[in-house]
Design a protein around this motif. Structure first.
Motif, mmCIF file in Angstrom:
data_model
loop_
_atom_site.group_PDB
_atom_site.id
_atom_site.type_symbol
_atom_site.label_atom_id
_atom_site.label_comp_id
_atom_site.label_asym_id
_atom_site.label_seq_id
_atom_site.Cartn_x
_atom_site.Cartn_y
_atom_site.Cartn_z
ATOM 1 N N MET A 15 34.128 61.121 45.110
ATOM 2 C CA MET A 15 34.208 59.858 45.053
ATOM 3 C C MET A 15 34.305 59.479 43.737
ATOM 4 N N ILE A 16 35.043 58.432 43.108
ATOM 5 C CA ILE A 16 35.134 58.105 41.930
ATOM 6 C C ILE A 16 34.229 56.710 41.676
ATOM 7 N N SER A 17 33.611 56.783 40.803
ATOM 8 C CA SER A 17 32.657 55.544 40.390
ATOM 9 C C SER A 17 33.058 55.118 38.863
ATOM 10 N N TYR A 18 33.063 53.661 38.738
ATOM 11 C CA TYR A 18 33.458 52.811 37.800
ATOM 12 C C TYR A 18 32.200 52.127 36.909
ATOM 13 N N GLU A 19 31.058 53.146 37.305
ATOM 14 C CA GLU A 19 29.745 52.584 36.643
ATOM 15 C C GLU A 19 29.888 52.986 35.282
ATOM 16 N N PRO A 20 30.689 54.071 34.530
ATOM 17 C CA PRO A 20 30.419 54.118 33.088
ATOM 18 C C PRO A 20 31.149 53.017 32.542
ATOM 19 N N LEU A 21 32.378 52.288 33.191
ATOM 20 C CA LEU A 21 33.121 51.263 32.477
ATOM 21 C C LEU A 21 32.085 50.058 32.243
ATOM 22 N N TYR A 22 30.989 49.605 33.480
ATOM 23 C CA TYR A 22 30.297 48.620 33.341
ATOM 24 C C TYR A 22 29.279 48.683 32.134
ATOM 25 N N LYS A 23 28.815 50.038 31.818
ATOM 26 C CA LYS A 23 27.872 50.495 30.829
ATOM 27 C C LYS A 23 28.837 50.266 29.397
ATOM 28 N N THR A 24 30.031 50.584 29.460
ATOM 29 C CA THR A 24 30.845 50.312 28.031
ATOM 30 C C THR A 24 31.153 49.068 28.028
ATOM 31 N N MET A 25 31.415 48.259 28.959
ATOM 32 C CA MET A 25 31.612 46.762 28.712
ATOM 33 C C MET A 25 30.568 45.993 28.338
ATOM 34 N N LYS A 26 29.241 46.509 28.850
ATOM 35 C CA LYS A 26 28.074 45.902 28.369
ATOM 36 C C LYS A 26 27.689 45.971 26.848
ATOM 37 N N LYS A 27 27.975 47.323 26.481
ATOM 38 C CA LYS A 27 27.642 47.760 25.000
ATOM 39 C C LYS A 27 28.528 46.869 24.133
ATOM 40 N N GLN A 28 29.876 46.601 24.496
ATOM 41 C CA GLN A 28 30.769 45.939 24.005
ATOM 42 C C GLN A 28 30.681 44.247 23.977
ATOM 43 N N ASN A 29 29.890 43.714 24.766
ATOM 44 C CA ASN A 29 30.242 42.567 25.297
ATOM 45 C C ASN A 29 31.335 41.979 25.697
ATOM 46 N N VAL A 30 31.853 42.837 26.534
ATOM 47 C CA VAL A 30 33.182 42.509 27.399
ATOM 48 C C VAL A 30 32.978 42.135 28.668
ATOM 49 N N THR A 31 33.751 41.104 29.178
ATOM 50 C CA THR A 31 33.409 40.583 30.607
ATOM 51 C C THR A 31 34.579 40.999 31.372
ATOM 52 N N THR A 32 34.443 40.889 32.797
ATOM 53 C CA THR A 32 35.553 41.124 33.504
ATOM 54 C C THR A 32 36.600 39.812 33.285
ATOM 55 N N TYR A 33 35.952 38.742 33.064
ATOM 56 C CA TYR A 33 36.753 37.461 32.656
ATOM 57 C C TYR A 33 37.768 37.809 31.540
ATOM 58 N N THR A 34 36.896 38.513 30.489
ATOM 59 C CA THR A 34 37.965 38.630 29.089
ATOM 60 C C THR A 34 38.850 39.709 29.507
ATOM 61 N N LEU A 35 38.901 40.678 30.125
ATOM 62 C CA LEU A 35 39.895 41.634 30.623
ATOM 63 C C LEU A 35 40.763 40.838 31.551
ATOM 64 N N ILE A 36 40.435 40.071 32.405
ATOM 65 C CA ILE A 36 41.606 39.386 33.018
ATOM 66 C C ILE A 36 42.307 38.201 32.180
ATOM 67 N N TYR A 37 41.649 37.523 31.474
ATOM 68 C CA TYR A 37 42.275 36.380 30.843
ATOM 69 C C TYR A 37 43.142 36.565 29.239
ATOM 70 N N LYS A 38 42.009 37.482 28.657
ATOM 71 C CA LYS A 38 42.411 37.742 27.242
ATOM 72 C C LYS A 38 43.468 39.039 27.255
ATOM 73 N N HIS A 39 43.071 39.902 28.030
ATOM 74 C CA HIS A 39 44.017 41.258 27.929
ATOM 75 C C HIS A 39 44.929 41.354 29.258
ATOM 76 N N ASP A 40 45.079 40.457 29.946
ATOM 77 C CA ASP A 40 45.850 40.385 31.321
ATOM 78 C C ASP A 40 45.649 41.612 32.246
ATOM 79 N N ILE A 41 44.466 42.050 32.417
ATOM 80 C CA ILE A 41 44.279 43.073 33.543
ATOM 81 C C ILE A 41 44.275 42.311 34.785
#
Length: 69
Positions: free
Chosen positions: A1-27
């Motif tokens: 199984m794939i887990s994206y838990e490391p992504l959330y830890k990485t985002m938290k360290k860098q103060n990046v939100t899912t909102y930022t990924l969607i609206y600033k980086h066009d994810i």
């Protein structure tokens, strides 16, 4: 199984939100939905996330062997 838990830890360290990924980086919001539900994403998306977060794929996802044999 794939887990994206490391992504959330990485985002938290860098103060990046899912909102930022969607609206600033066009994810795509559907991609964020897939990540939240531990579904597959493309290698292109992994590459983009690595560039945005200046990290490696190991900082995005991990494989969890749920084979109980």
């Amino acid at each position: 199984m794939i887990s994206y838990e490391p992504l959330y830890k990485t985002m938290k360290k860098q103060n990046v939100t899912t909102y930022t990924l969607i609206y600033k980086h066009d994810i795509n919001a559907r991609t964020i939905h897939n990540i939240k539900n531990n579904k597959g994403i493309s290698t292109y998306t992994i590459e983009r996330l690595c560039k945005i977060l200046k990290c490696t794929p190991n900082d995005i996802f991990e494989f969890i062997d749920d084979d109980s044999e």
